[in-house]
Design a protein around this motif. Structure first.
Motif, PDB file in Angstrom:
ATOM      1  N   CYS A   1       6.058  -2.494   5.166  1.00  0.00           N
ATOM      2  CA  CYS A   1       6.040  -3.110   3.808  1.00  0.00           C
ATOM      3  C   CYS A   1       5.361  -2.176   2.875  1.00  0.00           C
ATOM      4  O   CYS A   1       4.650  -2.414   2.000  1.00  0.00           O
ATOM      5  CB  CYS A   1       5.275  -4.390   3.581  1.00  0.00           C
ATOM      6  N   CYS A   2       5.554  -0.617   3.059  1.00  0.00           N
ATOM      7  CA  CYS A   2       4.715   0.227   2.309  1.00  0.00           C
ATOM      8  C   CYS A   2       5.676   0.886   1.160  1.00  0.00           C
ATOM      9  O   CYS A   2       5.313   1.391   0.140  1.00  0.00           O
ATOM     10  CB  CYS A   2       4.129   1.454   2.974  1.00  0.00           C
TER      11      CYS A   2
ATOM     12  N   LYS B   1      -2.220  -3.786   5.726  1.00  0.00           N
ATOM     13  CA  LYS B   1      -1.905  -3.255   4.442  1.00  0.00           C
ATOM     14  C   LYS B   1      -1.304  -4.189   3.348  1.00  0.00           C
ATOM     15  O   LYS B   1      -1.400  -3.805   2.166  1.00  0.00           O
ATOM     16  CB  LYS B   1      -0.809  -2.289   4.799  1.00  0.00           C
ATOM     17  N   GLY B   2      -1.387  -5.513   3.779  1.00  0.00           N
ATOM     18  CA  GLY B   2      -1.071  -6.425   2.510  1.00  0.00           C
ATOM     19  C   GLY B   2       0.472  -6.387   2.273  1.00  0.00           C
ATOM     20  O   GLY B   2       1.388  -5.688   2.746  1.00  0.00           O
ATOM     21  N   VAL B   3       0.889  -7.192   1.215  1.00  0.00           N
ATOM     22  CA  VAL B   3       2.403  -7.111   0.892  1.00  0.00           C
ATOM     23  C   VAL B   3       2.545  -6.133  -0.363  1.00  0.00           C
ATOM     24  O   VAL B   3       1.493  -6.529  -1.296  1.00  0.00           O
ATOM     25  CB  VAL B   3       2.894  -8.424   0.429  1.00  0.00           C
ATOM     26  N   LYS B   4       3.357  -5.672  -0.179  1.00  0.00           N
ATOM     27  CA  LYS B   4       3.768  -4.409  -1.415  1.00  0.00           C
ATOM     28  C   LYS B   4       4.062  -5.253  -2.645  1.00  0.00           C
ATOM     29  O   LYS B   4       4.700  -6.255  -2.461  1.00  0.00           O
ATOM     30  CB  LYS B   4       4.764  -3.456  -1.081  1.00  0.00           C
ATOM     31  N   ARG B   5       3.653  -4.592  -3.866  1.00  0.00           N
ATOM     32  CA  ARG B   5       3.664  -5.175  -5.063  1.00  0.00           C
ATOM     33  C   ARG B   5       5.379  -5.911  -5.187  1.00  0.00           C
ATOM     34  O   ARG B   5       5.513  -6.760  -5.686  1.00  0.00           O
ATOM     35  CB  ARG B   5       3.281  -4.622  -6.347  1.00  0.00           C
TER      36      ARG B   5
ATOM     37  N   GLU C   1       1.358 -13.533   1.948  1.00  0.00           N
ATOM     38  CA  GLU C   1       1.631 -12.763   3.349  1.00  0.00           C
ATOM     39  C   GLU C   1       2.332 -13.425   4.427  1.00  0.00           C
ATOM     40  O   GLU C   1       3.384 -12.762   5.115  1.00  0.00           O
ATOM     41  CB  GLU C   1       0.396 -12.215   3.781  1.00  0.00           C
TER      42      GLU C   1
ATOM     43  N   THR D   1      -0.704  -2.634  -2.973  1.00  0.00           N
ATOM     44  CA  THR D   1      -0.475  -3.834  -2.336  1.00  0.00           C
ATOM     45  C   THR D   1      -1.178  -5.039  -3.112  1.00  0.00           C
ATOM     46  O   THR D   1      -1.930  -4.804  -3.666  1.00  0.00           O
ATOM     47  CB  THR D   1      -1.112  -3.986  -1.029  1.00  0.00           C
TER      48      THR D   1
END
Length: 1046
Positions: A29-30, A445-449, A411, A401
């Protein structure tokens, strides 16, 4: 995003271990989805396919452009017939003077000509400013240490070196300082990629000091390449003063500048909304943001009112930012929202109320008339929040993110969608129930915007709050460095107040103390500086000038004041950020001379005389130099700014690696040579429209180099050992006087062009004189004269012929040596090589006016030709008269080609006015030689007092029209190809007919007599008369030829 790595993710079921996720999760998800596309195009099923299709479409477009007929024609012109390369093989020690006494090669070869000269120039110190009196200072726009030369650099070098060499030949004490920029963002990126490729390590795996050592190691290996490329282009830079923006002396200047600006209150640290590049994870300045017009998606969703039925609908193109909404703003006069003033709405994903505020800045006509307020991610909303004392909630992190404050639901929602994807061919348990997949790995890394945007819209639809979705034209801010979409983020940064400095920069131009050329940029200068904002000068990088400030209990302080805290119990912490690269580059005009120390160079060469650079960095660099130079030194850094245009390819497209149209100037140098490339670049009008350069233009300049070479070779053969008799120039014949007058006019045009910084007019004047006046006319005219001596053998020719030959040799010598000096700023290698071969002849005359001493040994230090020294040769009557001769020769050659004549020399009649007849007789030898006719008969039907009686031209001759009062008749032998002549005459008639109709239509236009000046009407009448006469002659010739063919 994950979909780009779905093949790797299939290993998940096979291995059942966490380690199998590692190749995939590092990019999980980057990758940002393109902001400019509608949400539907960011679906997993189309990402890779879209990239491939885009690449195919780009290649197809490139192929279609190159397949056009025009391009095929140019390709034929560009075909390079491989020639034998001639190498300079004489034994020469590096730095020693080249031996020009070796035999003269038969043809021009760049490899031969360019050998050894630059090393000799540099060793002898010809580029240092110690030899002259008046000063002229120029700094090169420092190229990035990471880069290699492209055509933009080559254009800058060609223009600046031409100006510098011209000034040096004028007797100025010239200082042109080379430099190289440390290029913070670009260099750090290059070294990071190198680390990852060679050592499999990221920057974060090293300490800051270890990474900086890697950068310096890379710089020591690669940093000198750009200097060697500049040398190869012939740039006459003073290498003893080369300056790198991270050198110790320059770094001290940067620190001093920062401290002084801090002391004056111009630099401050504050939390503010900045332009953030998620790819770089750093702030960038306003002018590094590029707005791209595109189509996005405007979505409308509803906020339910708290405690009552009803809702307030808002519209946005960035749905993910609604997670950071803190208010809804409406216009106080909007009748649709009068009942909701002061009420609150419930945020659908967060347990908080958001107020409804009134603000007159809201546009009632845009969208629903209600605006969501996200102060931490929008510049307009940030200002609105200040007026209404609203909090700022950051929901997007620096890496792009979504922040943890958005909640775990986002997430989980993202992960569940991934695991349910039809593209996964294996059944995988949810990570929330499978201990093999810790959530720390999945959510690290979290969720991409842009992924979050889709999830927010899906969640709004689930809650039945989504009201509308439609395409919307928008302006998308992108980072000019990385190309990623800019995200406004709330960060603590260092800022430089620019208002007062910008006002002084505007005033300097308005008062005439600073001149911007072309002047059309003056309005742009004022407009931009009038609306400039404070400059964010801090960057979140490791490579660059560390901000000389420290954090103490009492707050931030600069280096000068940090000493007072040394006795304190706490240790001050250095600010981790670095300064914007443009901050240090803005100090270049005076830091390169030793500022802040009062060095001799600073006292002698500051302020600089002129700055020459590309128009695309007028505000990146030029405006900032003016502002900081004036603030820190009290003087403008330069008096003039010369701006050249961008270099584009032959189709007008900006050169780009993605288009595959980037031309490395060094690639073309081996075939065409440095001189040809420089001359081709300077031949374009730099101060105007963008420059479209093709390889064929450089090849054309290479052919011009060969013409110059062959002309000097012919001249040396003509002059021989007894050349000293030919050095006292006294033109005798009309052609001698004409070419000497043309030489004066050429020198005058070059002077004016250089003074006006119009190099294209200078190169055009030199090319026109050498090609058309010297080679095409004068050399051809004197060949028969010089050949007569050889034919005569040992017998003595008449004194008159001997005088004419001496005069011709003398004129030829000066018509070669003077243009070589004119060419020296543009073609330094070729002009030096040929001048050195002619120099023995100058020595016989006593130096040829070349100064004296050791410095007369090179053309680059010779006096530049002055029109005042050649004014005695000026003869406007000869030049005006020869225009008729050139037209007569053109028509005569056209008639010969029409009849298929090659070796024959027929008689020619000129039916003309008495004045034209006198001119033709005055230049009779030139007419006979250039027209390749045996005799010229003048027939003047109008008669005249000094006109000898002649018979009219014979019947059956072919006729050509020179102008409305002059016609040429060429006798044709019987047996010529009549059908071919008829065909050519018919083609000529078809070409002339539309021209005649066009001019006639212009005279019939309404108001022609009243609106068009009399002298213009006279010119039009003459053109019409000439065309009508030529049409009549063609009809008569066709009638006669048709009679012969029967």
């Amino acid at each position: 995003m994950w979909r780009a790595n779905r093949a790797l993710c299939l290993r998940l079921a096979e291995t059942g271990s966490v380690r199998a996720w590692e190749p995939c999760q590092s990019r999980f998800c980057c990758n940002d989805a393109p902001e400019s596309l509608p949400p539907s195009s960011t679906k997993a099923s189309t990402s890779v396919r879209t990239k491939t299709e885009k690449q195919k479409r780009r290649q197809q477009k490139q192929s279609s452009i190159l397949a056009t007929p025009g391009n095929n024609a140019e390709s034929k012109e560009m075909r390079w017939s491989e020639k034998d390369k001639i190498q300079y093989s004489a034994s020469t020690i590096p730095g020693a003077k080249k031996n020009t006494s070796v035999p003269f090669p038969l043809s021009y070869s760049p490899d031969y000509v360019e050998a050894s000269w630059y090393q000799w120039w540099e060793k002898e110190g010809f580029f240092t400013p110690e030899y002259h009196d008046r000063t002229f200072t120029l700094c090169i726009p420092p190229p990035n240490v990471t880069g290699s030369l492209h055509l933009g650099h080559a254009l800058t070098v060609a223009i600046e070196d031409a100006v510098v060499r011209w000034k040096r030949m004028q007797g100025y004490r010239v200082l042109w300082v080379p430099g190289c920029d440390h290029a913070g963002i670009a260099t750090q990126s290059v070294v990071e990629k190198r680390l990852l490729r060679d050592q499999r390590r990221r920057r974060q795996d090293l300490s800051r000091e270890e990474f900086l050592q890697e950068v310096w190691t890379w710089k020591s290996q690669k940093g000198d390449e750009i200097y060697q490329q500049l040398r190869r282009l012939g740039a006459s830079l003073d290498w003893s003063r080369a300056c790198f923006t991270m050198d110790q002396g320059f770094s001290k200047a940067v620190t001093e500048a920062f401290v002084r600006l801090c002391d004056s209150g111009l630099i401050y640290r504050s939390e503010a909304l900045v332009n953030w590049s998620c790819a770089l994870e750093s702030a960038i300045s306003d002018i590094e943001v590029t707005s791209v017009s595109t189509f996005g998606t405007m979505v409308t969703f509803a906020y339910p009112l708290e405690g009552e039925d009803g809702e307030v609908a808002v519209s946005t193109t960035r749905a993910e930012t609604m997670l950071g909404d803190v208010a809804i703003a409406v216009h106080p006069d909007d009748p649709r929202y009068q009942t909701v003033h002061g009420k609150h709405c419930r945020h659908p994903f967060a347990d908080r109320l958001i107020p409804i505020v009134m603000d007159t800045m809201v546009d009632m006509q845009l969208g629903t008339g209600a605006v969501k307020v996200t102060p931490a991610h929008d510049h307009v909303d940030f200002e609105l929040s200040r007026r209404h004392s609203l909090p700022c909630l950051t929901v997007i992190s620096g890496d792009g993110t979504m922040a943890p404050s958005c909640g775990r639901w986002l997430e989980v929602h993202c992960l569940d969608n991934i695991l349910r994807s039809p593209f996964l061919c294996v059944v995988v348990m949810s990570p929330l129930h499978n201990p093999a997949f810790p959530s720390s790995i999945l959510f690290e890394k979290g969720v991409k915007r842009f992924d979050a945007r889709e999830k927010v819209l899906d969640a709004l639809a689930e809650r039945k709050l989504l009201r509308d979705k439609k395409d919307h034209a928008m302006s998308l801010p992108k980072c000019s460095r990385s190309g990623d979409v800019i995200e406004p983020l709330l960060k603590k940064q260092w800022f430089l107040r620019c208002d007062d400095m910008a006002s002084r920069a505007i005033q300097a131009v308005e008062d005439g103390h600073l001149e911007i050329i072309p002047h059309l940029y003056t309005k742009t200068w004022k407009k931009w500086l009038s609306n400039t904002s404070d400059w964010c000068i801090s960057r979140q990088l490791w490579w660059g000038h560390r901000i000389p400030a420290y954090q103490h209990d009492s707050g931030p302080c600069c280096t000068r004041h940090a000493v007072q805290f040394q006795h304190a119990s706490c240790v001050p912490l250095t600010d981790p950020d670095v300064l914007d690269t443009w901050f240090s580059s803005a100090l270049f005009p005076f830091a390169m001379l030793g500022w802040p120390q009062k060095t001799p160079d600073l006292q002698q060469f500051y302020p600089n005389s002129v700055l020459e650079t590309g128009s695309d960095i007028l505000f990146f660099w030029v405006a900032r130099m003016v502002m900081l130079g004036t603030e820190l030194t009290g003087q403008l850094p330069f008096k003039q700014v010369l701006l050249h245009s961008l270099v584009r390819d032959k189709h007008g497209r900006k050169m780009s690696k993605s288009l595959g149209n980037v031309v490395d100037p060094l690639d073309g140098i081996p075939e065409c040579g440095t001189d040809a490339l420089r001359f081709a670049l300077c031949s374009h009008r730099a101060q105007g429209e963008d420059i479209s350069l093709s390889v064929s233009q450089v090849l054309s300049s290479r052919h011009f180099c060969n013409k110059i070479w062959q002309t000097v070779r012919f001249t040396l053969g003509v002059l021989g050992d007894g050349a000293h008799d030919a050095l006292d120039t006294r033109p005798l014949s009309a052609t001698d006087r004409w070419v000497c007058s043309r030489l004066y006019s050429t020198v005058l045009q070059c002077e004016r062009g250089l003074e006006a910084h119009e190099l294209s007019s200078v190169t055009a004047a030199i090319h026109a004189f050498w090609t058309h006046s010297l080679c095409d006319v004068y050399v051809e005219c004197i060949k028969p004269l010089l050949a007569q001596q050889d034919a005569a053998g040992p017998s003595s020719p008449t004194e008159h012929l001997a005088s004419e030959r001496r005069a011709a040799r003398s004129v030829l010598y000066h018509c070669v040596t003077v243009p070589l000096a004119l060419l020296a700023p543009f073609m330094p290698y070729l002009s030096e090589e040929l001048w050195q071969r002619l120099r023995p002849l100058m020595a016989q005359k006593g130096g040829g006016g070349g100064g004296g001493g050791d410095h007369s040994s090179s053309l680059c230090l010779q006096p530049f030709p002055r029109s005042s020294h050649l004014e005695h040769w000026h003869s406007p009557e000869e030049e005006a008269g020869f225009l008729l001769i050139q037209e007569v020769v053109r028509v005569a050659r056209s008639l010969r080609a029409q009849c298929g004549m090659t070796k024959e020399r027929p008689d020619m009649w000129a039916v003309c006015s008495p004045a034209q007849g006198q001119t033709l007789l005055h230049f009779l030898p030139a007419v006979l030689t250039l027209s390749r006719v045996s005799a010229l008969h003048i027939h003047c039907p109008q008669g005249g007092p000094r006109t000898p009686p002649t018979t009219p031209p014979p019947e059956g001759s072919i006729v050509g029209t020179v102008d409305h009062s002059c016609q040429l008749h060429l006798t044709v032998q019987r047996g010529r190809n009549v059908d071919r002549q008829i065909s050519q005459l018919c083609k000529r008639k078809e070409m002339l007919s539309p021209k005649l109709n066009k001019w006639l239509a212009r005279t019939r236009a309404p108001g022609y007599l009243e609106k068009v000046p009399e002298h213009v009407r006279q010119e039009v009448d003459n053109k019409i008369s000439a065309l009508e006469k030529e049409m009549q002659n063609i009809e008569e010739q066709l009638s006669a030829l048709n009679g012969l063919s029967r």
